[in-house]
Design a protein around this motif. Structure first.
Motif, PDB file in Angstrom:
ATOM      1  N   GLN A   1      -2.970  -2.710  -9.098  1.00  0.00           N
ATOM      2  CA  GLN A   1      -4.207  -1.939  -9.209  1.00  0.00           C
ATOM      3  C   GLN A   1      -5.388  -2.847  -9.543  1.00  0.00           C
ATOM      4  OE1 GLN A   1      -4.174   1.275 -12.096  1.00  0.00           O
ATOM      5  NE2 GLN A   1      -6.397   1.352 -12.130  1.00  0.00           N
TER       6      GLN A   1
ATOM      7  N   ARG B   1       0.837  -1.206   0.000  1.00  0.00           N
ATOM      8  CA  ARG B   1       0.000   0.000   0.000  1.00  0.00           C
ATOM      9  C   ARG B   1       0.867   1.249   0.000  1.00  0.00           C
ATOM     10  NH1 ARG B   1      -1.524   4.036   2.979  1.00  0.00           N
ATOM     11  NH2 ARG B   1      -0.245   3.351   4.744  1.00  0.00           N
TER      12      ARG B   1
ATOM     13  N   TYR C   1       2.671   1.636  -3.331  1.00  0.00           N
ATOM     14  CA  TYR C   1       1.729   2.045  -4.373  1.00  0.00           C
ATOM     15  C   TYR C   1       1.407   3.526  -4.245  1.00  0.00           C
ATOM     16  CZ  TYR C   1      -2.334   1.759  -7.485  1.00  0.00           C
ATOM     17  OH  TYR C   1      -3.227   1.949  -8.514  1.00  0.00           O
ATOM     18  N   GLU C   2       1.162   3.986  -3.023  1.00  0.00           N
ATOM     19  CA  GLU C   2       0.807   5.393  -2.810  1.00  0.00           C
ATOM     20  C   GLU C   2       2.002   6.314  -3.011  1.00  0.00           C
ATOM     21  OE1 GLU C   2      -1.314   5.956   0.822  1.00  0.00           O
ATOM     22  OE2 GLU C   2      -2.982   4.669   0.193  1.00  0.00           O
TER      23      GLU C   2
ATOM     24  N   THR D   1      -3.933   5.813  -9.678  1.00  0.00           N
ATOM     25  CA  THR D   1      -3.124   7.002  -9.424  1.00  0.00           C
ATOM     26  C   THR D   1      -1.919   6.934 -10.317  1.00  0.00           C
ATOM     27  OG1 THR D   1      -1.940   5.928  -7.610  1.00  0.00           O
ATOM     28  CG2 THR D   1      -3.859   7.235  -7.014  1.00  0.00           C
TER      29      THR D   1
ATOM     30  N   LEU E   1       1.651  10.617   2.960  1.00  0.00           N
ATOM     31  CA  LEU E   1       1.367   9.340   3.621  1.00  0.00           C
ATOM     32  C   LEU E   1       1.154   9.559   5.112  1.00  0.00           C
ATOM     33  CD1 LEU E   1       4.010   7.135   1.820  1.00  0.00           C
ATOM     34  CD2 LEU E   1       1.554   7.095   1.487  1.00  0.00           C
TER      35      LEU E   1
ATOM     36  N   PRO F   1       1.791  11.273  -3.128  1.00  0.00           N
ATOM     37  CA  PRO F   1       0.819  11.793  -2.180  1.00  0.00           C
ATOM     38  C   PRO F   1       1.341  11.723  -0.769  1.00  0.00           C
ATOM     39  CG  PRO F   1       0.197   9.575  -2.847  1.00  0.00           C
ATOM     40  CD  PRO F   1       1.392   9.964  -3.672  1.00  0.00           C
TER      41      PRO F   1
END
Length: 338
Positions: free
Chosen positions: A192, A98, A101-102, A330, A338, A336
Motif C-alpha cells: 500500500q 494488483r 491486493y484487491e 482497503t 475483479l 471486491p
C-alpha cells in the motif's frame, strides 16, 4: 534445512499468520510444462494459501488448458488472468500483485513459473510473519545445491553486492535492501505504501528496485528457510564461490535501459548521486561484457547494451516521469469484484 520452530525473538504464543490470508502470485509465459510442475507442487503444500493468482502473459501454448485442469484439485481458490499482450515479468508481477491486493490478501508470495514450492514452504515463511513484513526465503538450484542470491545492494551505485556473506548466524535471518520476485513474500501494508511493481521495466531491475523501496519502509530480511526449488537449468560460468548465468539480447537491452527508471526513482526519494550512480551503470556495462565473453563466448549482442544506454538516457530526461503511486487503503480480507 532449518527448523520450522518459532524464530528466535518471537514469543511462542504469538499466532499472527493465517495461511488463508496469503496469496501466491505466479507469472507465466509459454512455459506450460514448468507451470505444471509448480502447480503440482502447490497441490502438495501443507498448509496451502487462500488464493493462487496466475497471470498469463498472452501465452500461445496450452497454458490456459493446464491452468483449468488444476482448478478443482489445487486446494486453493484459483484466479486466472490472461493478458492480451506480453507485458514482461514486470507487468505480470504488477498485475498479479494488483489482483492479490484487491482480493484482500494480507501476504503476497510472488514467483516465476520455473520454481516449485516445498511442501512446508508457506509454514516456514509464515513463521516469520509476526516479526517482519518483507521477507525472502531461500531456494535450491536446479541441481539441488544451495542457490546464492545477492540480497544486498550498494545503494549509491544501484547494483547488487556479489560477495555479501552467505552464512547465517543463530538469529536465522539477515537484513537485506533488495528483492527478488522469485520468492518475494510481502505484506499488504508495505504494498500500500510503495505501490505496485513498476510495469515500465518489462524485465530486469524491477524486483531489486521494489525490494529496495520496501526496505526504506520496513526491516526487510532474507531468512534461513529453504522454501523453493528451481526447475529450469541455466547455462552458467562457474567462478568458484559464485556463478554467472547466461543472458539474452532482450535482457542486455533492459539491463541498461532500465537504469533510466532507477535513476528517476533515486531522484524521487532524494538519494541520487550522479557520479556514484554513473559508476554503477559503468560497472553493469562491464559485467555484461564479461558475461558475453565468459558465459556465451561471443561479442555479438553489444549493440543491445548501447541501445539500452541510449533509451535509458531518454527515460531519465523525461520530465513527465512519475514513480508508481501508493495504493488506496482497503481492509485485508475484503473481496471486491475483479
Amino acid at each position: 534445512m532449518s527448523s520450522t520452530s518459532t524464530p528466535a525473538g518471537i514469543p511462542g504464543s504469538v499466532v499472527a499468520f493465517d495461511p488463508a490470508a496469503a496469496t501466491i502470485a505466479i507469472v507465466t509465459y509459454n512455459r506450460s510444462r514448468l507451470l505444471t510442475g509448480l502447480l503440482e507442487s502447490i497441490t502438495r503444500m501443507d498448509p496451502k494459501p487462500g488464493h493462487v493468482v496466475i497471470v498469463d502473459n498472452a501465452s500461445v501454448d496450452d497454458t490456459t488448458e493446464v491452468v483449468e485442469s488444476f482448478r478443482e484439485r489445487l486446494g486453493s481458490e484459483l484466479v486466472y488472468r490472461r493478458l492480451e499482450t506480453n507485458t514482461g515479468g514486470s507487468g505480470g508481477f504488477s498485475e498479479g500483485m494488483r489482483v492479490a491486493y484487491e482480493l484482500g490478501s494480507t501476504w503476497m508470495w510472488l514467483m516465476d513459473d520455473d520454481v516449485e514450492v516445498l511442501p512446508d514452504g508457506l509454514a516456514r515463511m509464515g513463521a516469520w510473519a509476526p516479526r517482519f513484513k518483507s521477507i525472502q526465503g531461500r531456494r535450491y538450484d536446479y541441481d539441488g545445491s544451495e542457490f546464492y542470491w545477492q540480497y544486498r545492494v550498494a545503494e549509491p551505485l544501484g547494483i547488487p553486492i556479489p560477495f555479501a556473506p552467505a552464512g547465517f548466524d543463530e538469529s536465522g535471518y539477515k537484513e537485506m535492501n533488495s528483492g527478488c520476485f522469485e520468492g518475494m513474500f510481502i505484506h499488504r501494508d508495505i504494498v500500500q505504501q510503495i505501490g505496485l511493481p513498476d510495469p515500465r521495466f518489462f524485465i530486469y531491475w524491477d524486483d531489486q528496485l521494489y525490494g529496495w523501496l520496501a526496505s526504506r519502509k520496513t526491516t526487510s530480511v532474507i531468512v534461513n528457510e529453504f522454501v523453493l526449488r528451481r526447475t529450469r537449468e541455466i547455462k552458467q560460468w562457474d567462478m568458484g564461490i559464485r556463478h554467472m548465468n547466461a543472458s539474452s539480447n532482450a535482457y542486455r537491452y533492459y539491463i541498461m535501459r532500465n537504469r533510466g527508471h532507477m535513476k528517476n526513482y533515486y531522484r524521487s526519494v532524494g538519494v541520487y548521486n550522479p557520479i556514484l550512480f554513473g559508476a554503477g551503470t559503468a560497472l553493469t556495462f562491464g559485467k555484461e561484457l564479461i558475461r558475453l565473453l565468459a558465459v556465451e563466448r561471443t561479442v555479438r549482442g553489444t549493440s543491445n547494451l548501447f541501445r539500452g544506454i541510449r533509451d535509458g538516457h531518454k527515460i531519465a530526461r523525461d520530465s513527465s516521469w512519475r514513480p508508481m503511486p501508493p495504493l488506496g487503503a482497503t481492509p485485508a480480507g475484503s473481496q471486491p469484484a475483479l
